[in-house]
Design an enzyme around this catalytic site. Structure first.
Site, PDB file in Angstrom:
ATOM      1  N   SER A  38       0.807  -1.214   0.000  1.00 26.44           N
ATOM      2  CA  SER A  38       0.000   0.000   0.000  1.00 26.44           C
ATOM      3  C   SER A  38       0.845   1.270   0.000  1.00 26.44           C
ATOM      4  O   SER A  38       1.882   1.367   0.658  1.00 26.44           O
ATOM      5  CB  SER A  38      -0.927   0.025   1.204  1.00 26.44           C
ATOM      6  OG  SER A  38      -1.559   1.277   1.271  1.00 26.44           O
ATOM      7  N   ARG A  86      -3.887   8.483 -12.210  1.00 29.55           N
ATOM      8  CA  ARG A  86      -4.990   8.337 -11.285  1.00 29.55           C
ATOM      9  C   ARG A  86      -4.505   8.551  -9.855  1.00 29.55           C
ATOM     10  O   ARG A  86      -3.453   8.048  -9.474  1.00 29.55           O
ATOM     11  CB  ARG A  86      -5.608   6.935 -11.409  1.00 29.55           C
ATOM     12  CG  ARG A  86      -6.756   6.700 -10.465  1.00 29.55           C
ATOM     13  CD  ARG A  86      -7.381   5.343 -10.688  1.00 29.55           C
ATOM     14  NE  ARG A  86      -6.474   4.239 -10.385  1.00 29.55           N
ATOM     15  CZ  ARG A  86      -6.144   3.855  -9.154  1.00 29.55           C
ATOM     16  NH1 ARG A  86      -6.617   4.496  -8.095  1.00 29.55           N
ATOM     17  NH2 ARG A  86      -5.322   2.843  -8.958  1.00 29.55           N
ATOM     18  N   ARG A 138       2.199   9.239  -7.428  1.00 31.27           N
ATOM     19  CA  ARG A 138       2.736   7.948  -7.837  1.00 31.27           C
ATOM     20  C   ARG A 138       3.678   8.030  -9.028  1.00 31.27           C
ATOM     21  O   ARG A 138       4.749   7.422  -9.023  1.00 31.27           O
ATOM     22  CB  ARG A 138       1.577   7.013  -8.194  1.00 31.27           C
ATOM     23  CG  ARG A 138       0.780   6.598  -6.995  1.00 31.27           C
ATOM     24  CD  ARG A 138      -0.416   5.764  -7.393  1.00 31.27           C
ATOM     25  NE  ARG A 138      -1.125   5.319  -6.192  1.00 31.27           N
ATOM     26  CZ  ARG A 138      -2.246   4.607  -6.228  1.00 31.27           C
ATOM     27  NH1 ARG A 138      -2.766   4.257  -7.387  1.00 31.27           N
ATOM     28  NH2 ARG A 138      -2.827   4.229  -5.112  1.00 31.27           N
TER      29      ARG A 138
END
Lengths: 646, 251, 222
Positions: free
Chosen positions: A285, A443, A338
């Site tokens: 995660s 995203r 990210r």
């Protein structure tokens, strides 16, 4: 160009969806009974849509590749789901969620769609709670929120590290309720083989029964594809083994345009590749970056020693470590989005500073946090992740720093859809990760679940009626129409062809080769030369595949090799389109980083003047160059800015 | 490491199966159990033989697709994980590994190590849901739920529907699976509304499908990859008893 | 009876649990009376108690309830077991070993042995007492059948004592799982009380077994 009408409703941003719903066509209850809808896929979008259609009174048929709808890969999402509830009273709003999402996507998504997503996000949470989804709660019994990358507010709802599982099980329970009531018929273990178009409208599908091998025809007044993303084109990804792009690829070949195929998300915190035989990558995660510090050795010789095993990470002095994210992005540090974190890791490893036996890993170090907060706090926050890491890597992350490396995780690209989620083929809809979606070029965390459920529960049940209202005169579509016969024949011929090549190479060997080509050239860093080369290599691979692949077994039984072969054949073609799209997009944005287009500091350089559009690719025939159409993106309500995380 | 695999092979549900021995060489201790089977399968395909069929998908222990009864234990020798999360370092060089499919009347073998677990879906369809429709829902925070209840509900909801409980149970009982779902909803106010009806419907379906009875052996809890507690079974028994005693209707 | 066979799995288990717990009360009373034999050479207290049990109308009525309890427990035990066997038509090659409650695996076996023992025991004592001839003995309090003497006589037979001891050990195993299992079947499971119930269950099964076994052993070896 007339084909590309996004059908954005008129009015102010926050009135568009309301206006749409107020003026759209609806189907009355007695007519709903006479209309059939096919839903392919049982993940968040598919299960939610199918259940909602069933509740409304339509005849629904759902198809899934697994033995049960509950196995769809939405189940693996860990972190959470965003919503603009503003429960923590920290300044969140629908507009802010909309803005963060569109900014996170590097301004390559459609304003109206993203705003609608933010608008319905709150209803999703209400719906899931009513279904009995056990979200985390505080001691007062109210819902708890956590923060996630790319946002300044805490808006992420979560159920431990298994949010995707719980949301999917919620949708699955709603679907099961409808299956029990017989408003929905479930077809498990079916692979979509083709989409059937009659007189220009989507009228059905051809599926293969994965147990008997039987090729079946199914008809409907509308078809919804909710078959997920195509990250497995890279062979190694965090996707499940059976996640595939074949359904959307068949739709593409039948005339649906493919939007932004090159937009791929590479997730920064995955467990590094450890061997040739490896079948998939495991995600850790993103929340780990809250307390872990990312570093590599400062000196090449130290990196070398670490790779050889003569030096231990813990023994390297503080001044010999390069905390490169903190160095490059002092404002966001280890919490950059990210795409930025992934690229930075690749940059260091490419420069020779990588660790691990392969040199393709960086450290995620908790030593400082353990010192500051104590092992107990770290354990309570990440215990399950640490345990998972230890099970896989056989190293104790409390004592030695974790090793991580980016891996393919999500595809923002997908079938092009308009505001109604309808593809360029009337009657064919695409939802969830399968469509080119609301995430633009990147995203944000905890947004995929939001989009899947938004499409399934709150968008499609409205927009599909706008289409079906014109279909009420059409009786049940017969499956003996010539188009069905033809599609079935083509499918059978394709299978026969694969089974009779009887070459010398296994299907997996082709998939691995494709994955390497993609990872090296269409991965985190892309350039003209590599992309051109990739297209050539993929074309060669395709020829080789159809000459030398070996598919054992027969069609009339369980045959995983045949299933894989059918999927890999499509992945090869899809890979080529991704490379083409990446080549044509001469800018860097979000997950798409063209090495030619970067700032002197190595940051992504967008070209808003020439590339503020969605590329929508049209299939033109086998081995014929596809045609690119452009849907211009118009930003009426926000100002387009350069992303800056320094 | 080199290993001998004793694998159940069965061409389809209609024919008889038998164990077949295979040898695999040079398996890395870092490989997962399913990757070891991938290696076996790739070598079988290369030889033109039929690969071993087994269910698998996410390979990170959450989808519940993988099964396999390994050396007498569902999901193999390690605790709290699924087969796909188990690594070969749990085995020794030269070892013989017996791999069987889940065995239960309601889980018929489809091929080799693949079994049909649609009976689990049927149980959920019988009542494993809250009967709310999409839309028209009050605000999520309108009903506070005690944190402990939410946590216990989450513990139960963690079930991945893999069927290890049935496979491990000497009676092939599905009580842990059914009770996990019954418990999740029984603990939440949203689920209480239909609680009496739900437990009766789900138990009736479970019985109808031919699962065995619970004899409180607790092998299910020991082998559950999500370590779901048998206290859920007691909760279901409680729910069932009170539903039978006071419910207005029998299901 | 037709309907009771189709009771749901949980109903069957609840009925079995209730019957089982009820039978434990019988065991305790029985044990209490039996132990009297060891503490009184004249068997007066034992014979008095036996007489009371055999003649008190309440106990006599209760005897039938007890009998029905046995029958229910046994019949459901068999039905449940048959269903359990049929739920796994193809067995595993490698047997599972992860059962946490070891004796639960052998409930049918221990149950059957205990049942056979029960029949023999019934023939030896109960039927003899009821229908056979037993010498009488007179105490100050009155004249009773000297059942105590019958018991002692029987427990001088080596093979019988051995059989008795084995059967009661198995009964102990049966109880060790049965007591805690009954509570679980009745839905009583609590983080605080379940460990206590389990301990009491184990203790009780050991005490019952030791108590019963002690009688023939003491008699045989004295």
């Amino acid at each position: 160009m007339t084909k590309l009408n996004p059908k954005i409703p008129n009015g102010q941003l926050d009135q568009k969806w309301t206006n749409y719903k107020a003026h759209q066509n609806l189907v009355n209850p007695s007519n709903k009974r006479r209309l059939d809808i096919i839903v392919v896929g049982t993940g968040l979008a598919g299960a939610a849509a199918a259940a909602s259609f069933g509740e409304l009174g339509f005849n629904v048929k759902v198809f899934g590749i697994h033995d049960s709808p509950r196995r769809a890969h939405s189940i693996a999402a860990q972190g959470g789901i965003n919503a603009a509830k503003n429960y923590p009273n920290d300044g969140d709003s629908v507009f802010r969620l909309f803005y963060d999402t569109i900014k996170g996507g590097d301004y390559r998504a459609r304003e109206a769609n993203v705003f609608r997503l933010a608008e319905v996000s709150n209803s999703i949470i209400d719906q899931c709670v009513a279904q009995g989804v056990p979200f985390a709660r505080d001691y007062g019994g109210l819902l708890d929120n956590r923060s996630f990358g790319g946002a300044q507010v805490s808006r992420t709802f979560y159920a431990r590290g298994q949010t995707g599982q719980q949301l999917l099980l919620g949708a699955y329970s709603a679907l099961s309720k409808e299956i029990g009531k017989k408003t929905v018929k479930m077809y498990t273990r079916r692979d979509l083989m083709d989409v059937v178009i009659v007189d220009g409208l989507a009228r059905g599908i051809i599926v293969r029964n994965l147990i008997t091998g039987e090729i079946e025809r199914h008809s409907a007044h509308a078809v919804v594809l909710a078959t997920g993303g195509y990250g497995n084109v890279f062979f190694l990804s965090t996707n499940a083994m059976s996640s595939n792009g074949s359904a959307i690829w068949k739709a593409y070949k039948k005339g649906a345009f493919f939007g932004n195929p090159c937009f791929t998300q590479i997730h920064p915190t995955c467990i590094p590749v450890h061997g040739e035989y490896q079948s998939k990558l495991t995600l850790m995660s993103e929340s780990l970056r809250n307390d872990g510090r990312i570093w590599v050795p400062k000196k090449l010789e130290d990196a070398e020693k670490i790779r050889k095993g003569t030096l231990k990470a813990g023994n390297l002095k503080e001044e010999d470590r390069d905390y490169y994210l903190e160095r490059r992005y002092p404002a966001f540090g280890n919490l950059v989005p990210r795409d930025v974190a992934s690229r930075a890791a690749k940059e260091r490893c490419d420069a020779g500073f990588g660790v691990g036996t392969t040199g393709l890993a960086v450290y995620l170090d908790f030593a400082d946090s353990i010192k500051r907060l104590g092992k107990n706090v770290i354990e309570s926050r990440y215990g399950n992740l640490f345990q998972m890491y230890e099970k896989i890597v056989d190293e104790n992350p409390y004592e030695n720093p974790m090793m991580i490396y980016p891996a393919v995780h999500y595809t923002m690209g997908g079938i092009w859809v308009d505001y109604e989620l309808q593809t360029t083929i009337p009657g064919l809809f695409a939802a969830g990760e399968a469509n080119f979606s609301d995430h633009g070029a990147n995203r944000l965390g905890a947004s995929a679940l939001m989009q899947g459920l938004s499409d399934g529960y709150f968008v499609l049940p409205y927009t599909i009626q706008n289409y079906l209202a014109n279909q009420i005169q059409i009786p049940t579509i017969k499956t003996d129409l010539p188009e069905f016969v033809q599609a079935e024949k083509e499918t059978k011929d394709l299978i026969q062809k694969l089974l009779t090549i009887n070459g010398k190479n296994t299907v997996d060997s082709y998939h691995r080769k494709l994955g390497l080509i993609m990872w090296d050239n269409v991965g985190m860093g892309r350039n003209k030369e590599g992309l051109t080369n990739a297209i050539k290599l993929i074309q060669e691979l395709k020829v080789d595949f159809w000459k030398n692949v070996k598919v054992t077994g027969t069609n009339d039984q369980v045959n995983p090799e045949l299933e894989k072969a059918l999927r890999v054949a499509d992945f090869i073609e899809l890979g080529e389109l991704m490379a083409r799209d990446a080549l044509s997009r001469q800018e860097s944005c979000g997950g798409h980083f063209r090495e030619e287009y970067q700032t002197p500091e190595g940051e992504a350089l967008r070209d808003d003047k020439d590339f503020t559009f969605v590329s929508a690719w049209e299939y033109k025939g086998d081995n014929v160059e596809p045609e690119m159409h452009k849907e211009p993106l118009v930003f009426e309500f926000i100002e387009v800015k350069q992303r800056n995380y320094k | 490491m080199d290993l001998t695999l004793k694998i159940w092979r069965q061409a389809s549900s209609k024919v008889k199966g038998q164990f077949v021995n295979y040898q695999v060489q040079n398996i890395s201790a870092e490989a997962s159990f399913l990757e070891m089977l991938d290696i076996l399968n790739e070598s079988l395909v290369a030889k033109g033989e039929e690969p071993v069929a087994f269910d698998h998908d996410c390979r990170e222990g959450i989808c519940g697709a993988c099964s396999l009864y390994i050396n007498g234990r569902p999901h193999g020798p390690d605790r709290g994980i699924t087969t796909c999360q188990m690594h070969m370092r749990n085995f020794k060089h030269g070892e013989t590994i017996i791999i069987e499919p889940w065995r239960a009347k309601p889980f018929p073998v489809i091929k080799d190590l693949m079994v049909d677990r649609s009976s689990f879906d049927e149980i959920i369809q019988a009542g494993g849901f809250v009967s709310v429709r999409t839309g028209g829902i009050p605000d999520a925070n309108s009903i506070p739920i005690p944190r402990r209840n939410a946590e216990l509900a989450m513990d139960a909801a963690a079930c991945i529907g893999c069927g290890a409980c049935v496979a491990a149970c000497k009676n092939a009982s599905a009580m842990l699976f059914v009770s996990a779902k019954v418990s999740q909803f029984a603990l939440l106010p949203q689920g209480r509304i239909e609680a009496q009806e739900r437990v009766q419907r789900m138990v009736a379906k479970m019985d109808e499908l031919g699962f065995g009875n619970c004899t409180n052996t607790y092998a299910c809890e020991a082998e559950c990859p999500k370590e779901i507690s048998v206290s859920n079974i007691a909760r279901m028994n409680r729910e069932f008893l009170s539903a039978k005693l006071i419910s207005h209707k029998e299901f | 009876m037709g309907k009771s066979l189709t009771y749901s799995s949980i109903t069957k288990k609840i009925i079995m649990s209730l019957a089982g717990l009820f039978l434990i009360s019988f065991l305790l009373v029985h044990l209490g009376i039996n132990l009297l034999i060891l503490f009184d050479n004249t068997y007066e207290s034992f014979n008095t108690a036996a007489h009371f049990m055999a003649t008190n109308p309440l106990i006599q009525t209760f005897q039938w309830v007890l009998f029905i309890g046995f029958i229910i427990h046994i019949i459901y035990g068999i039905i449940v077991q048959l269903q359990n066997w049929s739920a796994r038509p193809v067995r595993y090659m490698k047997k599972g070993y992860s059962e946490l409650s070891f004796f639960s695996k052998f409930m049918i076996h221990t149950g059957v042995v205990v049942f056979i023992f029960l029949i023999i025991h019934f023939a030896n004592f109960f039927i003899v007492a009821k229908f056979g001839h037993v010498d009488e003995v007179t105490y100050k309090s009155g004249t009773y059948e000297n059942l105590g003497a019958v018991v002692v006589e029987t427990f001088k037979i080596g093979w019988y004592v051995a059989f008795y001891v084995v059967a009661l050990l198995l009964l102990g195993f049966h109880l060790e799982h049965g007591i805690q299992s009954a509570f679980q079947s009745l839905g009583i499971n609590h983080w605080r009380y379940t460990p206590v119930i389990k301990r009491i269950g184990t203790l009780l099964s050991i005490l019952i077994t030791l108590g019963f076994i002690a009688i023939p052993l003491v008699i045989y070896f004295s």
